[in-house]
Design a protein around this motif. Structure first.
Motif, PDB file in Angstrom:
ATOM      1  N   VAL A   1      -3.038   8.174   0.579  1.00  0.00           N
ATOM      2  CA  VAL A   1      -4.502   8.303   0.662  1.00  0.00           C
ATOM      3  C   VAL A   1      -4.860   9.492   1.543  1.00  0.00           C
ATOM      4  N   ALA A   2      -5.844  10.264   1.105  1.00  0.00           N
ATOM      5  CA  ALA A   2      -6.285  11.405   1.931  1.00  0.00           C
ATOM      6  C   ALA A   2      -6.831  10.883   3.250  1.00  0.00           C
TER       7      ALA A   2
ATOM      8  N   ALA B   1       0.068   4.036  -1.757  1.00  0.00           N
ATOM      9  CA  ALA B   1      -0.697   5.244  -2.117  1.00  0.00           C
ATOM     10  C   ALA B   1      -0.688   6.249  -0.974  1.00  0.00           C
TER      11      ALA B   1
ATOM     12  N   LEU C   1       5.328   8.059   5.665  1.00  0.00           N
ATOM     13  CA  LEU C   1       6.101   9.250   5.298  1.00  0.00           C
ATOM     14  C   LEU C   1       6.059  10.152   6.512  1.00  0.00           C
TER      15      LEU C   1
ATOM     16  N   LYS D   1      -1.469  -1.378  12.460  1.00  0.00           N
ATOM     17  CA  LYS D   1      -2.129  -1.828  11.227  1.00  0.00           C
ATOM     18  C   LYS D   1      -1.845  -3.313  10.918  1.00  0.00           C
TER      19      LYS D   1
ATOM     20  N   THR E   1     -11.467   9.691   6.474  1.00  0.00           N
ATOM     21  CA  THR E   1     -11.692   8.605   5.516  1.00  0.00           C
ATOM     22  C   THR E   1     -11.406   7.295   6.244  1.00  0.00           C
ATOM     23  N   THR E   2     -11.753   6.191   5.631  1.00  0.00           N
ATOM     24  CA  THR E   2     -11.378   4.894   6.208  1.00  0.00           C
ATOM     25  C   THR E   2      -9.888   4.707   5.975  1.00  0.00           C
TER      26      THR E   2
ATOM     27  N   MET F   1       0.858  -1.196   0.000  1.00  0.00           N
ATOM     28  CA  MET F   1       0.000   0.000   0.000  1.00  0.00           C
ATOM     29  C   MET F   1       0.889   1.240   0.000  1.00  0.00           C
TER      30      MET F   1
ATOM     31  N   ILE G   1      -7.475   2.532   4.860  1.00  0.00           N
ATOM     32  CA  ILE G   1      -7.627   1.278   4.107  1.00  0.00           C
ATOM     33  C   ILE G   1      -6.705   0.198   4.686  1.00  0.00           C
TER      34      ILE G   1
HETATM   35  N1  CTP Z   1      -3.227   4.549   4.345  1.00  0.00           N
HETATM   36  C1  CTP Z   1      -4.396   3.971   3.920  1.00  0.00           C
HETATM   37  N2  CTP Z   1      -5.580   4.632   4.031  1.00  0.00           N
HETATM   38  C2  CTP Z   1      -5.636   5.868   4.558  1.00  0.00           C
HETATM   39  C3  CTP Z   1      -4.433   6.493   4.993  1.00  0.00           C
HETATM   40  C4  CTP Z   1      -3.246   5.800   4.877  1.00  0.00           C
HETATM   41  O1  CTP Z   1      -4.361   2.824   3.444  1.00  0.00           O
HETATM   42  N3  CTP Z   1      -6.808   6.500   4.633  1.00  0.00           N
HETATM   43  C5  CTP Z   1      -1.971   3.795   4.223  1.00  0.00           C
HETATM   44  C6  CTP Z   1      -0.965   4.380   3.247  1.00  0.00           C
HETATM   45  O2  CTP Z   1      -1.133   3.811   1.956  1.00  0.00           O
HETATM   46  C7  CTP Z   1       0.354   3.974   3.868  1.00  0.00           C
HETATM   47  C8  CTP Z   1       0.056   3.924   5.339  1.00  0.00           C
HETATM   48  O3  CTP Z   1      -1.357   3.833   5.476  1.00  0.00           O
HETATM   49  O4  CTP Z   1       0.770   2.692   3.461  1.00  0.00           O
HETATM   50  C9  CTP Z   1       0.561   5.089   6.145  1.00  0.00           C
HETATM   51  O5  CTP Z   1       0.068   6.287   5.639  1.00  0.00           O
HETATM   52  P1  CTP Z   1       0.438   7.670   6.334  1.00  0.00           P
HETATM   53  O6  CTP Z   1      -0.353   8.750   5.663  1.00  0.00           O
HETATM   54  O7  CTP Z   1       1.909   7.825   6.477  1.00  0.00           O
HETATM   55  O8  CTP Z   1      -0.054   7.452   7.783  1.00  0.00           O
HETATM   56  P2  CTP Z   1      -1.404   7.525   8.513  1.00  0.00           P
HETATM   57  O9  CTP Z   1      -1.659   6.160   9.061  1.00  0.00           O
HETATM   58  O10 CTP Z   1      -2.482   8.119   7.669  1.00  0.00           O
HETATM   59  O11 CTP Z   1      -1.022   8.462   9.733  1.00  0.00           O
HETATM   60  P3  CTP Z   1      -0.664  10.015   9.806  1.00  0.00           P
HETATM   61  O12 CTP Z   1      -1.195  10.654   8.549  1.00  0.00           O
HETATM   62  O13 CTP Z   1      -1.346  10.443  11.026  1.00  0.00           O
HETATM   63  O14 CTP Z   1       0.838  10.060   9.912  1.00  0.00           O
END
Ligand code: CTP
Length: 401
Positions: A277-278, A275, A326, A342, A304-305, A273, A307
């Protein structure tokens, strides 16, 4: 494995080296390949279609339709049926057209429609070969994932001596055999890769997005495919070319990415994964363009969920689940937290503090943390090499399951 029973489409262009293709076809037919020749109109000036049709045991194709009986040649089907498309000899002219998406004959249309690996073997005079225009076009084809069979050095038809000679038929055949024989350790495995950003609509013309280019995820999808996996790439909006032989599903929003990912998750052995994702999306999407009024303006957002977090608990024992993180600060702690929360097998950490890592650049510097807590730090590398490193870790994990 060899070329036996492989459907090989050979595109022949107007070069004196076209005579060598007669020998190449003989070798491939002897090895058991099915050969279909497509000639550009000029190629027929150098070798007759009758010669190549007789040797390949198939009528040679050159035009979209037969003027006499009206038969239509379906270039899309040709491209889809092929296990490999070889352009040999490839002239500077057709090379330039391929690099620029020009499609003014059957061979070029087949090239643009082909989903299979594409090999190209240029042949031209040495000054044409070393011209920056040609070299830039070659670099472009390579960047599209096409594989170069480099011309050799020797005496050229012009009488000059240098690089530009079409590779010998035996050498071309060896390259194709190696391609089909390559160790494909992930053969039979299915992989799902998410890549790129998501766009969350505010109104019909605006959205909330991010700077993800998708390059890392596309490179991973490409590498997994090279290793033999059958790959589905769920991609947010990007400008990137779909890697060869990868099945791509386009999505826009986080919700669409969730639905599409769920569709492929259970059948996948490998899930990466990558992407961006927002995390939030507008609660309401205005049906009409929002007009500017007050000085301040607020958009109400909802989560959002996540994922990846939703998939972690569903992970089965045959699956390798990889996430990305990131981070700008407390990188290791944050990444380890995400790994545990996760339920991942690995998390790939990019730090925004590292020069050359992150969005839109062609390089990346990663640390991979495993479920057991082990850390692997990698140097700054091209995203292609980083993808190779990540996929080697995935391959090793799959082999322990
Ligand atoms: N991810 C996802 N769905 C989301 C947000 C994130 O599947 N709605 C996945 C991304 O593809 C990535 C991982 O979760 O593999 C981490 O994403 P990141 O944005 O770094 O972390 P978040 O878990 O969203 O935490 P934060 O933004 O608070 O650092």
């Amino acid at each position: 494995m060899s070329v036996k029973d492989k459907n090989i489409v050979i595109g022949v262009c107007g070069s004196i080296a076209a005579y060598k293709i007669a020998s190449l076809i003989r070798i491939l037919i002897k090895e058991g390949a099915n050969v279909q020749v497509i000639m550009t109109p000029d190629a027929k000036e150098f070798i007759t279609p009758l010669t190549l049709a007789t040797l390949s045991k198939n009528p040679v194709l050159s035009t979209y339709f037969d003027k006499i009986d009206g038969t239509w040649t379906n270039h899309v089907e040709l491209g889809l049926k092929a296990d490999l498309l070889l352009l040999a000899p490839l002239t500077a002219n057709t090379l330039g057209k391929m690099a620029n998406g020009i499609c003014d004959n059957l061979l070029l249309a087949t090239y643009l429609s082909a989903k299979c690996p594409v090999f190209f073997a240029p042949a031209m005079d040495l000054d044409m070969w070393i011209h920056p225009a040609t070299q830039n076009n070659v670099a472009r084809l390579i960047s599209y994932g096409n594989i170069l069979i480099a011309p050799g050095k020797g005496e050229l038809a012009s009488g000059l001596f240098g690089e530009g000679r079409l590779a010998e038929p035996e050498e071309i055949c060896d390259k194709l055999v190696v391609h089909f024989t390559l160790d494909k350790p992930l053969k039979g495995k299915k992989a799902l890769v998410t890549a790129g950003p998501t766009y969350e609509a505010i109104d019909p013309v605006r959205f909330i997005g991010n700077h993800s280019s998708g390059k890392m995820g596309y490179a991973i999808a490409n590498r997994l495919q090279e290793l033999g996996a059958s790959v589905t790439l769920v991609s947010g909006p990007t400008q990137l070319q779909t890697p060869v032989s990868v099945h791509r599903e386009n999505v826009t929003s986080a919700e669409e990415m969730l639905q599409m990912t769920n569709k492929y998750f259970f059948e996948s052995d490998i899930i990466v994964m990558s992407a961006a994702v927002a995390d939030y999306t507008p609660i309401e999407v205005a049906t009409q363009k929002i007009k500017k009024k007050e000085q301040d303006f607020q958009i109400a957002l909802k989560k959002t969920t996540d994922i990846l977090a939703s998939l972690g608990p569903l992970k089965k024992s045959n699956q390798t689940l990889v996430g990305f993180a990131l981070e700008t600060n407390d990188e290791l702690d944050n990444a380890k937290g995400k790994l545990t929360r996760k339920n991942l097998d690995y998390i790939v950490l990019n730090s925004m503090q590292d020069q050359g890592a992150g969005f839109a650049v062609d390089t990346n510097k990663i640390t991979v943390i495993s479920k057991s807590g082990s850390l692997t730090n990698f140097d700054l590398k091209s995203k292609k090499d980083v993808a190779n490193d990540i996929c080697t870790i995935i391959l090793n994990h799959q082999q322990t399951l």
